[in-house]
Design a protein around this motif. Sequence first.
Motif, short mmCIF file in Angstrom:
data_model
loop_
_atom_site.label_atom_id
_atom_site.label_comp_id
_atom_site.label_asym_id
_atom_site.label_seq_id
_atom_site.Cartn_x
_atom_site.Cartn_y
_atom_site.Cartn_z
N ASN A 28 0.84 -1.19 0.00
CA ASN A 28 0.00 0.00 0.00
C ASN A 28 0.87 1.24 0.00
OD1 ASN A 28 -1.55 -2.15 1.89
ND2 ASN A 28 -2.98 -0.98 0.67
N PHE A 29 0.47 2.23 -0.79
CA PHE A 29 1.11 3.55 -0.73
C PHE A 29 0.10 4.57 -1.22
CE2 PHE A 29 2.01 2.18 -5.02
CZ PHE A 29 2.16 3.32 -5.79
N ARG A 30 0.44 5.84 -1.09
CA ARG A 30 -0.45 6.93 -1.51
C ARG A 30 0.20 7.70 -2.65
NH1 ARG A 30 -4.03 9.45 2.99
NH2 ARG A 30 -4.04 11.07 1.44
N VAL A 31 -0.65 8.21 -3.52
CA VAL A 31 -0.20 9.04 -4.64
C VAL A 31 -0.87 10.40 -4.51
CG1 VAL A 31 -0.25 9.33 -7.14
CG2 VAL A 31 0.19 7.09 -6.16
N ALA A 32 -0.08 11.45 -4.65
CA ALA A 32 -0.61 12.82 -4.66
C ALA A 32 -0.66 13.28 -6.12
CB ALA A 32 0.29 13.76 -3.86
N CYS A 33 -1.83 13.71 -6.55
CA CYS A 33 -2.02 14.20 -7.91
C CYS A 33 -2.42 15.66 -7.84
CB CYS A 33 -3.14 13.42 -8.61
SG CYS A 33 -2.93 11.64 -8.58
N SER A 34 -1.92 16.46 -8.77
CA SER A 34 -2.34 17.86 -8.82
C SER A 34 -2.27 18.34 -10.26
CB SER A 34 -1.46 18.75 -7.93
OG SER A 34 -0.15 18.81 -8.42
N GLU A 35 -3.08 19.32 -10.55
CA GLU A 35 -3.08 19.91 -11.88
C GLU A 35 -2.18 21.14 -11.87
OE1 GLU A 35 -6.28 21.30 -15.27
OE2 GLU A 35 -6.95 20.96 -13.24
#
Length: 129
Positions: A28-35
């Motif tokens: 498990n891990f987290r991804v940060a997405c941004s425009e």
Amino acid sequence: MLPTITLEGRAVNDPELRFTASGQAVANFRVACSESKKLDDGTWEDGDKLFVNIAIWKEAAEAVAESIQKGDKVTVTGRLYEREYETQAGEKRRSLEVKFAAVAKVVEGRRPQRDAHPSGPATQDDPPF
């Protein structure tokens, strides 16, 4: 059927590899997405961020745990789920989770040209990856 989604972003943490009681690997891990948007002065600014939990199973879990690190740029494709959970304080919360179909680490450096893309080669107006 649940929707399939593709995310591009950065790993917020190193994948955590563990094994179920039956011995099946899960990471498990987290991804940060941004425009990103280009400002009038030519610099780039990140917009709102979306944080998504990623769950990876079986042999792929071990491979991802060995190859992805915090800060790596990744592309993840998988099924989108909404998961409910309860905090230690007893509050009910929801989070988005992707049970993956594919994870790719994006090699950073010189940006590839898009000559084969119908819109033509990359330009200075294209957002940074």
